[in-house]
Write an enzyme that holds these catalytic residues in place. Structure first.
Site, PDB file in Angstrom:
ATOM      1  N   LYS A 165       0.841  -1.214   0.000  1.00 39.69           N
ATOM      2  CA  LYS A 165       0.000   0.000   0.000  1.00 39.69           C
ATOM      3  C   LYS A 165       0.879   1.270   0.000  1.00 39.69           C
ATOM      4  O   LYS A 165       0.697   2.154  -0.838  1.00 39.69           O
ATOM      5  CB  LYS A 165      -0.926   0.028   1.239  1.00 39.69           C
ATOM      6  N   ARG A 213     -10.488   0.268   8.438  1.00 42.15           N
ATOM      7  CA  ARG A 213     -10.094  -1.133   8.617  1.00 42.15           C
ATOM      8  C   ARG A 213     -11.146  -1.935   9.351  1.00 42.15           C
ATOM      9  O   ARG A 213     -10.900  -3.085   9.726  1.00 42.15           O
ATOM     10  CB  ARG A 213      -8.815  -1.208   9.434  1.00 42.15           C
ATOM     11  N   ARG A 255      11.612  -5.355   5.067  1.00 39.26           N
ATOM     12  CA  ARG A 255      11.333  -3.924   4.855  1.00 39.26           C
ATOM     13  C   ARG A 255      12.250  -3.045   5.712  1.00 39.26           C
ATOM     14  O   ARG A 255      12.518  -3.330   6.876  1.00 39.26           O
ATOM     15  CB  ARG A 255       9.884  -3.595   5.212  1.00 39.26           C
ATOM     16  N   ARG A 287      10.716  -1.018  11.353  1.00 36.10           N
ATOM     17  CA  ARG A 287       9.552  -0.713  12.209  1.00 36.10           C
ATOM     18  C   ARG A 287       9.456  -1.683  13.373  1.00 36.10           C
ATOM     19  O   ARG A 287       9.772  -2.858  13.225  1.00 36.10           O
ATOM     20  CB  ARG A 287       8.272  -0.793  11.366  1.00 36.10           C
ATOM     21  N   ARG A 314      -0.836  -9.380  12.912  1.00 37.03           N
ATOM     22  CA  ARG A 314      -1.431  -8.315  12.083  1.00 37.03           C
ATOM     23  C   ARG A 314      -2.267  -8.923  10.962  1.00 37.03           C
ATOM     24  O   ARG A 314      -3.338  -8.410  10.608  1.00 37.03           O
ATOM     25  CB  ARG A 314      -0.330  -7.426  11.507  1.00 37.03           C
TER      26      ARG A 314
HETATM   27  P1  AP5 Z   1       4.763  -1.487   1.885  1.00 36.67           P
HETATM   28  O1  AP5 Z   1       4.451  -0.667   0.695  1.00 36.67           O
HETATM   29  O2  AP5 Z   1       5.453  -0.833   3.023  1.00 36.67           O
HETATM   30  O3  AP5 Z   1       3.445  -2.264   2.371  1.00 36.67           O
HETATM   31  P2  AP5 Z   1       2.168  -1.747   3.160  1.00 36.67           P
HETATM   32  O4  AP5 Z   1       0.993  -2.443   2.591  1.00 36.67           O
HETATM   33  O5  AP5 Z   1       2.145  -0.270   3.221  1.00 36.67           O
HETATM   34  O6  AP5 Z   1       2.506  -2.386   4.558  1.00 36.67           O
HETATM   35  P3  AP5 Z   1       2.232  -1.913   6.048  1.00 36.67           P
HETATM   36  O7  AP5 Z   1       2.978  -2.889   6.906  1.00 36.67           O
HETATM   37  O8  AP5 Z   1       2.576  -0.472   6.230  1.00 36.67           O
HETATM   38  O9  AP5 Z   1       0.745  -2.139   6.198  1.00 36.67           O
HETATM   39  P4  AP5 Z   1       0.013  -2.332   7.538  1.00 36.67           P
HETATM   40  O10 AP5 Z   1      -1.366  -2.197   7.122  1.00 36.67           O
HETATM   41  O11 AP5 Z   1       0.358  -3.548   8.287  1.00 36.67           O
HETATM   42  O12 AP5 Z   1       0.663  -1.197   8.447  1.00 36.67           O
HETATM   43  P5  AP5 Z   1       0.157   0.265   8.841  1.00 36.67           P
HETATM   44  O13 AP5 Z   1       1.351   1.086   9.008  1.00 36.67           O
HETATM   45  O14 AP5 Z   1      -0.914   0.730   7.972  1.00 36.67           O
HETATM   46  O15 AP5 Z   1       5.618  -2.735   1.376  1.00 36.67           O
HETATM   47  C1  AP5 Z   1       6.131  -3.674   2.271  1.00 36.67           C
HETATM   48  C2  AP5 Z   1       7.532  -4.167   1.801  1.00 36.67           C
HETATM   49  O16 AP5 Z   1       7.384  -4.850   0.565  1.00 36.67           O
HETATM   50  C3  AP5 Z   1       8.520  -3.011   1.513  1.00 36.67           C
HETATM   51  O17 AP5 Z   1       9.776  -3.405   1.915  1.00 36.67           O
HETATM   52  C4  AP5 Z   1       8.456  -2.809  -0.002  1.00 36.67           C
HETATM   53  O18 AP5 Z   1       9.665  -2.335  -0.529  1.00 36.67           O
HETATM   54  C5  AP5 Z   1       8.119  -4.205  -0.482  1.00 36.67           C
HETATM   55  N1  AP5 Z   1       7.261  -4.222  -1.674  1.00 36.67           N
HETATM   56  C6  AP5 Z   1       6.152  -3.461  -1.897  1.00 36.67           C
HETATM   57  N2  AP5 Z   1       5.592  -3.768  -3.067  1.00 36.67           N
HETATM   58  C7  AP5 Z   1       6.352  -4.770  -3.605  1.00 36.67           C
HETATM   59  C8  AP5 Z   1       6.278  -5.547  -4.804  1.00 36.67           C
HETATM   60  N3  AP5 Z   1       5.285  -5.358  -5.704  1.00 36.67           N
HETATM   61  N4  AP5 Z   1       7.211  -6.498  -5.007  1.00 36.67           N
HETATM   62  C9  AP5 Z   1       8.210  -6.708  -4.105  1.00 36.67           C
HETATM   63  N5  AP5 Z   1       8.346  -6.024  -2.945  1.00 36.67           N
HETATM   64  C10 AP5 Z   1       7.420  -5.069  -2.700  1.00 36.67           C
HETATM   65  O19 AP5 Z   1      -0.479  -0.076  10.269  1.00 36.67           O
HETATM   66  C11 AP5 Z   1       0.342  -0.469  11.345  1.00 36.67           C
HETATM   67  C12 AP5 Z   1      -0.525  -0.703  12.588  1.00 36.67           C
HETATM   68  O20 AP5 Z   1      -1.203   0.515  12.938  1.00 36.67           O
HETATM   69  C13 AP5 Z   1      -1.647  -1.722  12.414  1.00 36.67           C
HETATM   70  O21 AP5 Z   1      -1.178  -3.032  12.654  1.00 36.67           O
HETATM   71  C14 AP5 Z   1      -2.623  -1.267  13.513  1.00 36.67           C
HETATM   72  O22 AP5 Z   1      -2.191  -1.664  14.790  1.00 36.67           O
HETATM   73  C15 AP5 Z   1      -2.512   0.257  13.430  1.00 36.67           C
HETATM   74  N6  AP5 Z   1      -3.495   0.824  12.479  1.00 36.67           N
HETATM   75  C16 AP5 Z   1      -3.255   1.278  11.232  1.00 36.67           C
HETATM   76  N7  AP5 Z   1      -4.401   1.700  10.663  1.00 36.67           N
HETATM   77  C17 AP5 Z   1      -5.381   1.520  11.583  1.00 36.67           C
HETATM   78  C18 AP5 Z   1      -6.775   1.748  11.573  1.00 36.67           C
HETATM   79  N8  AP5 Z   1      -7.414   2.232  10.509  1.00 36.67           N
HETATM   80  N9  AP5 Z   1      -7.474   1.434  12.685  1.00 36.67           N
HETATM   81  C19 AP5 Z   1      -6.867   0.936  13.794  1.00 36.67           C
HETATM   82  N10 AP5 Z   1      -5.547   0.672  13.846  1.00 36.67           N
HETATM   83  C20 AP5 Z   1      -4.807   0.963  12.753  1.00 36.67           C
END
Ligand code: AP5
Length: 297
Positions: free
Chosen positions: A86, A162, A197, A226, A237
């Protein structure tokens, strides 16, 4: 949103303010302005030079026409499992389409960095791979969505909503996306992506040790990981993701755009680009039709 002249002039101006461009109420001037669907400077100057006298702009008809011509900015949601890509795709989408990227996870990490009570509480949930309670996250996202840059440029919501309750909170505010992009990636790949990552604290750029390595030694030496990017935590997660995703999807079925995220980031973006471009084309047609209707009345 206030009726604005920005469509014609490239500057945002309330219809009640004295404009620096000519009144739309002169028939000559209006005809020329509406023949220009482009926002180019050259055409804007044509429009200005044909007016010799400024007149008050606030006739009901002028406001109606301007309001009809107001372009609704693009609204995009992107969802997917942890590490489905994402954030990576948002960076590319933002650069191409000029949307304001709002990541719920980034907002929470920024709150943690301030050391506030909300930040401390959020971190407890994030460490367990659970959703942060709505009383913290809903207000945070809502406030960001209300900022003027979002109203002006449109939004790209990443990782929000979410849960059904978060989606309903947006519904109650009348906030709906034009397109809901769902990235689909197999679980084995997700774990590998999470543990590999790395983040650049200087530029905010996302790297992967294998798939997207840093460009040079200097960057490599400053990369961080992270706190929730461990194999153990990503499994929690993922569980949370699968418990909630269906209820969110069900609400946005009509604007859903599924993308295979198992391929390279360039290939993933190519698909996303097609989806967003189709929506933009459709919006342009609707804008033209409503503008024509405004002129005809
Ligand atoms: P990346 O682009 O970083 O992936 P991402 O989908 O953004 O992953 P996140 O881990 O950030 O998503 P998440 O939903 O778990 O975390 P968030 O911060 O939102 O890519 C990942 C890796 O893969 C990178 O190294 C990249 O280079 C590589 N990559 C990408 N695309 C690729 C491809 N096509 N091919 C190869 N490699 C690739 O949330 C964190 C925490 O916050 C949650 O667990 C929760 O506790 C809380 N939280 C967040 N939002 C909410 C909400 N709405 N409500 C309540 N709690 C929330």
């Amino acid at each position: 949103m206030a009726a604005s002249l920005s469509y014609f002039s490239g500057v945002s101006l309330s219809a009640t303010e004295k404009p620096s461009i000519p009144s739309l109420s002169t028939s000559h001037n209006r005809r020329v302005c509406f023949s220009n669907s482009s926002r180019s400077k050259h055409k804007h100057h044509d429009c200005v030079s044909l007016s010799s006298r400024w007149k008050p702009p606030c006739t009901a008809r002028a406001i109606k026409i301007v309001a009809a011509a107001q372009k609704e900015p693009l609204k995009v949601m992107i969802a997917g499992a942890p590490a489905s890509g994402k954030g990576t795709q948002c960076e590319i989408i933002k650069n191409k389409f000029g949307l304001v990227h709002i990541s719920a996870g980034d907002l929470l990490r920024a709150e943690i960095a301030t050391g506030s009570e909300n930040g401390k509480k959020a971190k407890e949930f994030m460490e367990k791979g659970m959703l942060v309670p709505n009383e913290i996250v809903v207000m945070m996202v809502k406030e960001r969505l209300m900022k003027p840059d979002v109203e002006q440029n449109g939004w790209l919501l990443d990782g929000y909503p979410r849960s059904l309750s978060q989606a309903m909170a947006l519904e109650n505010l009348g906030i709906r996306p034009d397109i809901f992009i769902l990235l689909e990636v197999s679980d084995e790949l997700l774990v590998e992506r999470v543990v590999g990552r790395r983040l650049d604290p200087v530029t905010g750029k996302i790297y992967h040790l294998k798939y997207s390595p840093p460009e040079n030694e200097e960057i490599a030496s400053r990369l961080t990981q992270r706190f929730d990017d461990t194999e153990e935590k990503v499994k929690l997660r993922l569980k949370t993701h699968y418990q909630n995703v269906e209820s969110v999807i069900s609400l946005y079925e009509s604007v859903m755009f599924k993308v295979n995220g198992d391929v390279s980031k360039e290939e993933v973006f190519s698909e996303i680009d097609k989806g967003i471009s189709a929506i933009l084309e459709n919006k342009r047609t609707v804008d033209s039709a409503s503008m024509a209707a405004g002129v005809a009345q």
